[in-house]
Design a protein around this motif. Structure first.
Motif, PDB file in Angstrom:
ATOM      1  N   PRO A 171       0.809  -1.228   0.000  1.00 24.01           N
ATOM      2  CA  PRO A 171       0.000   0.000   0.000  1.00 24.01           C
ATOM      3  C   PRO A 171       0.837   1.271   0.000  1.00 24.01           C
ATOM      4  O   PRO A 171       0.404   2.313  -0.517  1.00 24.01           O
ATOM      5  N   TYR A 172       2.069   1.195   0.567  1.00 27.85           N
ATOM      6  CA  TYR A 172       2.943   2.363   0.550  1.00 27.85           C
ATOM      7  C   TYR A 172       3.341   2.736  -0.878  1.00 27.85           C
ATOM      8  O   TYR A 172       3.478   3.915  -1.206  1.00 27.85           O
ATOM      9  N   VAL A 206       6.924   8.849   1.572  1.00 30.48           N
ATOM     10  CA  VAL A 206       7.430   7.906   0.557  1.00 30.48           C
ATOM     11  C   VAL A 206       7.732   8.650  -0.740  1.00 30.48           C
ATOM     12  O   VAL A 206       8.788   8.455  -1.352  1.00 30.48           O
ATOM     13  N   ALA A 207       6.796   9.508  -1.166  1.00 35.08           N
ATOM     14  CA  ALA A 207       6.987  10.262  -2.413  1.00 35.08           C
ATOM     15  C   ALA A 207       8.164  11.225  -2.305  1.00 35.08           C
ATOM     16  O   ALA A 207       8.971  11.346  -3.235  1.00 35.08           O
ATOM     17  N   PHE A 221      11.909   2.819  -4.064  1.00 32.92           N
ATOM     18  CA  PHE A 221      12.930   2.904  -3.014  1.00 32.92           C
ATOM     19  C   PHE A 221      12.319   3.416  -1.718  1.00 32.92           C
ATOM     20  O   PHE A 221      12.548   2.856  -0.632  1.00 32.92           O
ATOM     21  N   GLY A 222      11.529   4.490  -1.796  1.00 25.36           N
ATOM     22  CA  GLY A 222      10.918   5.070  -0.601  1.00 25.36           C
ATOM     23  C   GLY A 222       9.975   4.104   0.086  1.00 25.36           C
ATOM     24  O   GLY A 222       9.963   3.988   1.314  1.00 25.36           O
ATOM     25  N   PHE A 233      10.549   2.649   3.765  1.00 24.17           N
ATOM     26  CA  PHE A 233       9.538   3.006   4.760  1.00 24.17           C
ATOM     27  C   PHE A 233       8.808   1.763   5.262  1.00 24.17           C
ATOM     28  O   PHE A 233       8.604   1.584   6.469  1.00 24.17           O
ATOM     29  N   GLY A 234       8.381   0.904   4.333  1.00 19.24           N
ATOM     30  CA  GLY A 234       7.661  -0.311   4.710  1.00 19.24           C
ATOM     31  C   GLY A 234       8.511  -1.252   5.546  1.00 19.24           C
ATOM     32  O   GLY A 234       8.038  -1.828   6.538  1.00 19.24           O
ATOM     33  N   SER A 235       9.781  -1.392   5.166  1.00 19.63           N
ATOM     34  CA  SER A 235      10.698  -2.280   5.901  1.00 19.63           C
ATOM     35  C   SER A 235      10.929  -1.764   7.318  1.00 19.63           C
ATOM     36  O   SER A 235      10.887  -2.532   8.290  1.00 19.63           O
ATOM     37  N   LEU A 236      11.194  -0.470   7.434  1.00 19.01           N
ATOM     38  CA  LEU A 236      11.440   0.111   8.756  1.00 19.01           C
ATOM     39  C   LEU A 236      10.190   0.028   9.638  1.00 19.01           C
ATOM     40  O   LEU A 236      10.273  -0.302  10.826  1.00 19.01           O
ATOM     41  N   LYS A 237       9.031   0.302   9.045  1.00 17.97           N
ATOM     42  CA  LYS A 237       7.779   0.283   9.807  1.00 17.97           C
ATOM     43  C   LYS A 237       7.493  -1.105  10.365  1.00 17.97           C
ATOM     44  O   LYS A 237       7.117  -1.263  11.531  1.00 17.97           O
ATOM     45  N   TYR A 238       7.644  -2.136   9.513  1.00 14.67           N
ATOM     46  CA  TYR A 238       7.325  -3.488   9.984  1.00 14.67           C
ATOM     47  C   TYR A 238       8.455  -4.060  10.844  1.00 14.67           C
ATOM     48  O   TYR A 238       8.216  -4.646  11.896  1.00 14.67           O
ATOM     49  N   GLY A 239       9.697  -3.876  10.401  1.00 17.34           N
ATOM     50  CA  GLY A 239      10.838  -4.422  11.144  1.00 17.34           C
ATOM     51  C   GLY A 239      10.964  -3.839  12.534  1.00 17.34           C
ATOM     52  O   GLY A 239      11.369  -4.530  13.482  1.00 17.34           O
ATOM     53  N   ALA A 240      10.574  -2.565  12.677  1.00 18.77           N
ATOM     54  CA  ALA A 240      10.685  -1.897  13.980  1.00 18.77           C
ATOM     55  C   ALA A 240       9.779  -2.529  15.035  1.00 18.77           C
ATOM     56  O   ALA A 240      10.041  -2.402  16.234  1.00 18.77           O
ATOM     57  N   LEU A 241       8.734  -3.216  14.600  1.00 16.13           N
ATOM     58  CA  LEU A 241       7.822  -3.867  15.553  1.00 16.13           C
ATOM     59  C   LEU A 241       8.540  -4.942  16.363  1.00 16.13           C
ATOM     60  O   LEU A 241       8.103  -5.298  17.469  1.00 16.13           O
TER      61      LEU A 241
END
Length: 348
Positions: free
Chosen positions: A60-61, A278-279, A291-292, A296-304
């Protein structure tokens, strides 16, 4: 140093600087940055399930980022991605539940309904901008709230007072038994292919069509475009409609892929607002949005995984993630210093 090398170095240096400053924040706060970043890595790439969920988060990002980037490339600032996403989410869910059709008709129908809902929601600020010069930022922000409460009310009507629409029919689902089998039953779905196809579509529209040329021209200079014979008002509305369609598709990914329903929400999902970041991280280009969204998606999910595995409080995790994104967003400053150093080297 060539421009290609600079383009590669800027994001790499940005991420490294962000990680270093994030590590300092963790150290000052009394936590081990090595354990913290190991937990972040494991949260993103630790196993098949984590990888599947990370890609699902990116989907979705990608579309939200495309929505913001497309409007920006044509001279408009679409802050209404969140609202357009919500109406797309509801439309996809409703079609997925209300109709009983073969999959090859039902799934495209639900996806198209979401895109049309997002486009229709974005048409209003586009029309107001074109005809009455009402600033799109103000209108789109206000319409986010209208979308939130309108979709919540519609969900209650559809569900006879319930908090969700109920599960969509399997014929309208993006779920993949194949992806489940290879990612240990993560929620990864076929929507990632739709998102990537939309990246190609945005590139094609802007770079390979007359319409895209007109849209970009209006974005650069409305008066010159009008003097050249272009219909400025039509292009402003069209830009917002296309951007809204991308946002509506982001909602469809959540409805038909991740959640399989639409539910009453106490607040915004945040995906639409994150799409702005992201944009910007991707410099409003199709490849940059990839790339964005990945970052962003990796950091958001991985940070959990950082509070669970490394014991780092959620507040510190949020600060670290924000710092990394901040340095990537400051890539223009890094680019300036690299180019300055390159000129000095050539002068010598």
């Amino acid at each position: 140093m060539s421009n290609r090398v600079v383009n590669i170095l800027v994001p790499v240096i940005s991420v490294i600087l962000g990680l270093l400053v994030g590590a300092i924040v963790m150290l000052v706060s009394g936590y081990d940055p090595i354990l913290g970043y190991t937990a972040l890595w494991n949260g993103i790439f630790g196993d098949a399930y984590a990888i599947g969920e990370t890609i699902r988060q990116i989907t979705p990002y990608l579309l939200a980022g495309l929505s913001v980037a497309f409007a920006f490339r044509t001279g408009l600032f679409n802050i209404g991605v969140e609202g357009q996403l919500l109406v797309g989410w509801f439309a996809a869910s409703y079609v997925g539940i209300a109709f009983d059709l073969p999959m090859y008709i039902h799934l495209p129908f639900a996806i198209i309904a979401a895109a049309l809902a997002g486009a229709a929601w974005a048409f209003i600020p586009g029309l107001l901008k074109a005809k009455l010069q009402v600033h799109e930022v103000i209108v789109t922000i206000m319409m986010n709230y209208i979308a939130l409460h309108t979709t919540n009310a519609l969900i209650k009507v559809v569900s006879d007072g319930g908090d969700n629409t109920g599960t969509i029919n399997a014929s309208a689902s993006l779920k993949s038994a194949f992806f489940e089998s290879i990612t240990d039953y993560s929620r990864l779905h076929y929507g990632i292919f739709i998102a990537l196809a939309m990246v190609l579509l945005m590139w094609f529209i802007l770079e390979k069509t007359t319409t895209g040329y007109e849209l970009k021209s209006v974005g650069f200079n409305k008066h010159a475009s009008e003097y050249a014979g272009m219909n400025v008002n039509k292009n402003i509305i069209l830009s917002m409609v296309i951007a809204g369609a991308f946002a509506g598709l982001a909602g469809a990914m959540e409805a038909l892929g991740t959640f399989q329903y639409a539910n009453v929400k106490g607040g915004f999902t945040g995906i639409g607002f994150d799409g702005i970041a992201v944009a910007l991280l991707g410099a409003n280009t199709p490849l940059g949005v990839i790339f964005g969204a990945v970052l962003f998606g990796s950091l958001k999910y991985g940070a959990l995984n950082m509070p669970n595995e490394a014991g780092i409080p959620v507040e510190i995790v949020s600060i670290v993630i924000a710092i990394i994104i901040f340095f990537v967003a400051c890539g223009y400053v890094i680019r300036y210093f690299l180019e300055k150093a390159n000129k000095k080297k050539e002068a010598k």
